[in-house]
Design a protein around this motif. Structure first.
Motif, PDB file in Angstrom:
ATOM      1  N   SER A   1       0.814  -1.221   0.000  1.00  0.00           N
ATOM      2  CA  SER A   1       0.000   0.000   0.000  1.00  0.00           C
ATOM      3  C   SER A   1       0.847   1.269   0.000  1.00  0.00           C
ATOM      4  O   SER A   1       0.388   2.305  -0.456  1.00  0.00           O
ATOM      5  CB  SER A   1      -0.945   0.008   1.202  1.00  0.00           C
ATOM      6  N   HIS A   2       2.068   1.199   0.476  1.00  0.00           N
ATOM      7  CA  HIS A   2       2.903   2.405   0.525  1.00  0.00           C
ATOM      8  C   HIS A   2       3.641   2.675  -0.791  1.00  0.00           C
ATOM      9  O   HIS A   2       4.232   3.724  -0.961  1.00  0.00           O
ATOM     10  CB  HIS A   2       3.921   2.307   1.666  1.00  0.00           C
ATOM     11  N   ALA A   3       3.577   1.742  -1.739  1.00  0.00           N
ATOM     12  CA  ALA A   3       4.260   1.928  -3.016  1.00  0.00           C
ATOM     13  C   ALA A   3       3.454   2.861  -3.916  1.00  0.00           C
ATOM     14  O   ALA A   3       2.227   2.779  -3.985  1.00  0.00           O
ATOM     15  CB  ALA A   3       4.473   0.582  -3.704  1.00  0.00           C
ATOM     16  N   ARG A   4       4.158   3.711  -4.595  1.00  0.00           N
ATOM     17  CA  ARG A   4       3.525   4.665  -5.494  1.00  0.00           C
ATOM     18  C   ARG A   4       2.850   3.943  -6.666  1.00  0.00           C
ATOM     19  O   ARG A   4       3.390   3.016  -7.236  1.00  0.00           O
ATOM     20  CB  ARG A   4       4.592   5.605  -6.031  1.00  0.00           C
ATOM     21  N   GLY A   5       1.632   4.361  -6.986  1.00  0.00           N
ATOM     22  CA  GLY A   5       0.910   3.821  -8.127  1.00  0.00           C
ATOM     23  C   GLY A   5       0.038   2.610  -7.819  1.00  0.00           C
ATOM     24  O   GLY A   5      -0.622   2.092  -8.706  1.00  0.00           O
ATOM     25  N   THR A   6       0.037   2.152  -6.578  1.00  0.00           N
ATOM     26  CA  THR A   6      -0.747   0.964  -6.231  1.00  0.00           C
ATOM     27  C   THR A   6      -2.082   1.300  -5.570  1.00  0.00           C
ATOM     28  O   THR A   6      -2.811   0.396  -5.185  1.00  0.00           O
ATOM     29  CB  THR A   6       0.046   0.035  -5.285  1.00  0.00           C
ATOM     30  N   GLU A   7      -2.400   2.573  -5.474  1.00  0.00           N
ATOM     31  CA  GLU A   7      -3.589   2.996  -4.729  1.00  0.00           C
ATOM     32  C   GLU A   7      -4.874   2.342  -5.228  1.00  0.00           C
ATOM     33  O   GLU A   7      -5.690   1.868  -4.443  1.00  0.00           O
ATOM     34  CB  GLU A   7      -3.758   4.529  -4.770  1.00  0.00           C
ATOM     35  N   GLY A   8      -5.081   2.320  -6.548  1.00  0.00           N
ATOM     36  CA  GLY A   8      -6.305   1.736  -7.102  1.00  0.00           C
ATOM     37  C   GLY A   8      -6.399   0.252  -6.822  1.00  0.00           C
ATOM     38  O   GLY A   8      -7.463  -0.254  -6.455  1.00  0.00           O
ATOM     39  N   LEU A   9      -5.288  -0.447  -6.987  1.00  0.00           N
ATOM     40  CA  LEU A   9      -5.269  -1.884  -6.720  1.00  0.00           C
ATOM     41  C   LEU A   9      -5.541  -2.160  -5.247  1.00  0.00           C
ATOM     42  O   LEU A   9      -6.391  -2.985  -4.903  1.00  0.00           O
ATOM     43  CB  LEU A   9      -3.918  -2.472  -7.128  1.00  0.00           C
ATOM     44  N   VAL A  10      -4.862  -1.439  -4.379  1.00  0.00           N
ATOM     45  CA  VAL A  10      -5.051  -1.629  -2.934  1.00  0.00           C
ATOM     46  C   VAL A  10      -6.490  -1.293  -2.544  1.00  0.00           C
ATOM     47  O   VAL A  10      -7.114  -2.010  -1.755  1.00  0.00           O
ATOM     48  CB  VAL A  10      -4.040  -0.777  -2.133  1.00  0.00           C
ATOM     49  N   ARG A  11      -7.033  -0.237  -3.134  1.00  0.00           N
ATOM     50  CA  ARG A  11      -8.413   0.164  -2.831  1.00  0.00           C
ATOM     51  C   ARG A  11      -9.413  -0.928  -3.223  1.00  0.00           C
ATOM     52  O   ARG A  11     -10.445  -1.094  -2.587  1.00  0.00           O
ATOM     53  CB  ARG A  11      -8.723   1.472  -3.560  1.00  0.00           C
ATOM     54  N   ASP A  12      -9.100  -1.706  -4.271  1.00  0.00           N
ATOM     55  CA  ASP A  12      -9.985  -2.809  -4.682  1.00  0.00           C
ATOM     56  C   ASP A  12      -9.742  -4.084  -3.875  1.00  0.00           C
ATOM     57  O   ASP A  12     -10.662  -4.865  -3.668  1.00  0.00           O
ATOM     58  CB  ASP A  12      -9.796  -3.118  -6.166  1.00  0.00           C
ATOM     59  N   VAL A  13      -8.514  -4.306  -3.454  1.00  0.00           N
ATOM     60  CA  VAL A  13      -8.174  -5.531  -2.716  1.00  0.00           C
ATOM     61  C   VAL A  13      -8.760  -5.519  -1.309  1.00  0.00           C
ATOM     62  O   VAL A  13      -9.318  -6.521  -0.848  1.00  0.00           O
ATOM     63  CB  VAL A  13      -6.643  -5.734  -2.655  1.00  0.00           C
ATOM     64  N   ILE A  14      -8.654  -4.396  -0.619  1.00  0.00           N
ATOM     65  CA  ILE A  14      -9.046  -4.330   0.800  1.00  0.00           C
ATOM     66  C   ILE A  14     -10.488  -4.800   1.035  1.00  0.00           C
ATOM     67  O   ILE A  14     -10.706  -5.689   1.851  1.00  0.00           O
ATOM     68  CB  ILE A  14      -8.785  -2.937   1.389  1.00  0.00           C
ATOM     69  N   PRO A  15     -11.495  -4.262   0.358  1.00  0.00           N
ATOM     70  CA  PRO A  15     -12.859  -4.736   0.649  1.00  0.00           C
ATOM     71  C   PRO A  15     -13.076  -6.199   0.269  1.00  0.00           C
ATOM     72  O   PRO A  15     -13.837  -6.911   0.926  1.00  0.00           O
ATOM     73  CB  PRO A  15     -13.758  -3.812  -0.173  1.00  0.00           C
TER      74      PRO A  15
END
Length: 117
Positions: free
Chosen positions: A81-95
């Motif tokens: 989650s702290h890596a740049r550019g992964t926000e969208g992927l992390v946002r979909d994985v968490i839920p």
């Protein structure tokens, strides 16, 4: 990627194909520096979570549950989650991961199955 996506989406529950596609996907995530958005938009992303959420998948060794867990673990290791550019992927994985806690992952934890949790 297209042929693996096609195999993953069209395997009709064939355990051998499911396992092969999941192992291939896990390797790609580990080895290839893939754009996280490409991975997030791939049908294999949702398919992996569908396997985990399927009723009875945890107790069925041919369901692909273990392979799908391995893919998600590799995804979380490779795209923190702290890596740049992964926000969208992390946002979909968490839920998706949180929703699994109320199903197969909860049963795996209760059974003491460290591979399934």
């Amino acid at each position: 990627v297209r042929s693996t996506t096609s195999a993953g989406g069209n395997n009709s529950g064939d355990p051998e194909t499911t396992g092969a596609v999941l192992r291939c996907l896990q390797s790609w995530i580990r080895v290839v520096d893939m754009d996280p958005e490409l991975l997030r938009r791939s049908p294999l992303f949702g398919w992996t979570f569908d396997i985990l959420a399927r009723e009875g998948s945890y107790s069925d060794p041919e369901s692909g549950f273990e392979g799908a867990v391995d893919v998600v673990v590799e995804l979380l290791r490779s795209y923190p989650s702290h890596a740049r550019g992964t926000e969208g992927l992390v946002r979909d994985v968490i839920p998706r991961v949180m929703a699994l806690g109320r199903g197969p992952l909860e049963r795996a934890a209760a059974d003491g199955d460290e591979d399934g949790t």
